[in-house]
Design a protein around this motif. Structure first.
Motif, PDB file in Angstrom:
ATOM      1  N   LEU A 130       0.835  -1.156  -0.118  1.00  0.00           N
ATOM      2  CA  LEU A 130      -0.002  -0.073   0.062  1.00  0.00           C
ATOM      3  C   LEU A 130       0.677   1.045  -0.128  1.00  0.00           C
ATOM      4  O   LEU A 130       0.292   2.239  -0.599  1.00  0.00           O
ATOM      5  CB  LEU A 130      -0.944   0.022   1.228  1.00  0.00           C
ATOM      6  N   ILE A 131       2.078   1.215   0.715  1.00  0.00           N
ATOM      7  CA  ILE A 131       2.822   2.461   0.520  1.00  0.00           C
ATOM      8  C   ILE A 131       3.903   2.160  -0.581  1.00  0.00           C
ATOM      9  O   ILE A 131       4.641   0.836  -0.547  1.00  0.00           O
ATOM     10  CB  ILE A 131       3.696   2.289   1.921  1.00  0.00           C
ATOM     11  N   PRO A 132       4.112   3.072  -1.716  1.00  0.00           N
ATOM     12  CA  PRO A 132       4.978   3.061  -2.651  1.00  0.00           C
ATOM     13  C   PRO A 132       6.381   2.761  -2.357  1.00  0.00           C
ATOM     14  O   PRO A 132       6.710   3.345  -1.215  1.00  0.00           O
ATOM     15  CB  PRO A 132       4.963   4.142  -3.261  1.00  0.00           C
ATOM     16  N   ALA A 133       7.300   2.018  -3.096  1.00  0.00           N
ATOM     17  CA  ALA A 133       8.445   1.741  -2.401  1.00  0.00           C
ATOM     18  C   ALA A 133       9.370   2.858  -2.448  1.00  0.00           C
ATOM     19  O   ALA A 133      10.377   3.003  -1.650  1.00  0.00           O
ATOM     20  CB  ALA A 133       9.105   0.956  -3.648  1.00  0.00           C
ATOM     21  N   GLY A 192       8.521   5.166   4.693  1.00  0.00           N
ATOM     22  CA  GLY A 192       7.102   5.246   5.757  1.00  0.00           C
ATOM     23  C   GLY A 192       7.505   5.613   6.975  1.00  0.00           C
ATOM     24  O   GLY A 192       6.782   6.563   7.630  1.00  0.00           O
ATOM     25  N   MET A 193       8.687   5.513   7.594  1.00  0.00           N
ATOM     26  CA  MET A 193       8.891   6.029   9.087  1.00  0.00           C
ATOM     27  C   MET A 193       9.133   7.476   8.917  1.00  0.00           C
ATOM     28  O   MET A 193       8.702   8.399   9.892  1.00  0.00           O
ATOM     29  CB  MET A 193      10.574   5.530   9.256  1.00  0.00           C
ATOM     30  N   GLU A 194       9.826   7.969   7.740  1.00  0.00           N
ATOM     31  CA  GLU A 194      10.094   9.463   7.847  1.00  0.00           C
ATOM     32  C   GLU A 194       8.464  10.251   7.405  1.00  0.00           C
ATOM     33  O   GLU A 194       8.279  11.417   8.204  1.00  0.00           O
ATOM     34  CB  GLU A 194      11.013   9.693   6.603  1.00  0.00           C
ATOM     35  N   ALA A 195       7.756   9.710   6.881  1.00  0.00           N
ATOM     36  CA  ALA A 195       6.250  10.137   6.377  1.00  0.00           C
ATOM     37  C   ALA A 195       5.630  10.122   7.833  1.00  0.00           C
ATOM     38  O   ALA A 195       4.838  11.003   8.230  1.00  0.00           O
ATOM     39  CB  ALA A 195       5.640   9.323   5.365  1.00  0.00           C
ATOM     40  N   TYR A 196       5.883   9.092   8.481  1.00  0.00           N
ATOM     41  CA  TYR A 196       4.928   8.986   9.785  1.00  0.00           C
ATOM     42  C   TYR A 196       5.671  10.314  10.758  1.00  0.00           C
ATOM     43  O   TYR A 196       4.636  10.956  11.420  1.00  0.00           O
ATOM     44  CB  TYR A 196       5.220   7.500  10.599  1.00  0.00           C
ATOM     45  N   ARG A 197       6.968  10.142  11.033  1.00  0.00           N
ATOM     46  CA  ARG A 197       7.666  11.252  11.665  1.00  0.00           C
ATOM     47  C   ARG A 197       6.794  12.725  11.321  1.00  0.00           C
ATOM     48  O   ARG A 197       6.647  13.477  12.128  1.00  0.00           O
ATOM     49  CB  ARG A 197       9.104  11.087  11.605  1.00  0.00           C
TER      50      ARG A 197
END
Length: 80
Positions: free
Chosen positions: A59-62, A66-71
């Motif tokens: 679901l999250i593009p390669a 993901g962690m940076e987007a969450y932070r």
């Protein structure tokens, strides 16, 4: 329920054998238990993920961290 077992003799470099002995003593387990746990973990890695996990995988593009987007999301959420 008792599992059917068999005996296995292995040869290891002395350094690895010494490490194994120190490890099991420090952790209060047997060499058999360490090997059994490791083999079980390898077996789990080869198993297919549950259908729900397969459904959400990808679901999250390669190219997205993901962690940076969450932070970043948390920073924006809590800085206002």
């Amino acid at each position: 329920m008792q599992t059917d077992t068999a005996k296995l003799t292995i040869r290891l470099p002395r350094e690895d054998l010494d490490f194994a002995k120190a490890f099991v003593k420090a952790h209060g387990v047997s060499v058999t238990e360490v090997i059994d746990r490791y083999l079980r973990s390898l077996r789990r890695q080869e198993e297919k993920p549950e259908p729900e996990v397969q459904r959400i995988t990808g679901l999250i593009p390669a190219d997205v961290d993901g962690m940076e987007a969450y932070r970043s999301h948390l920073h924006e959420k809590h800085s206002t």
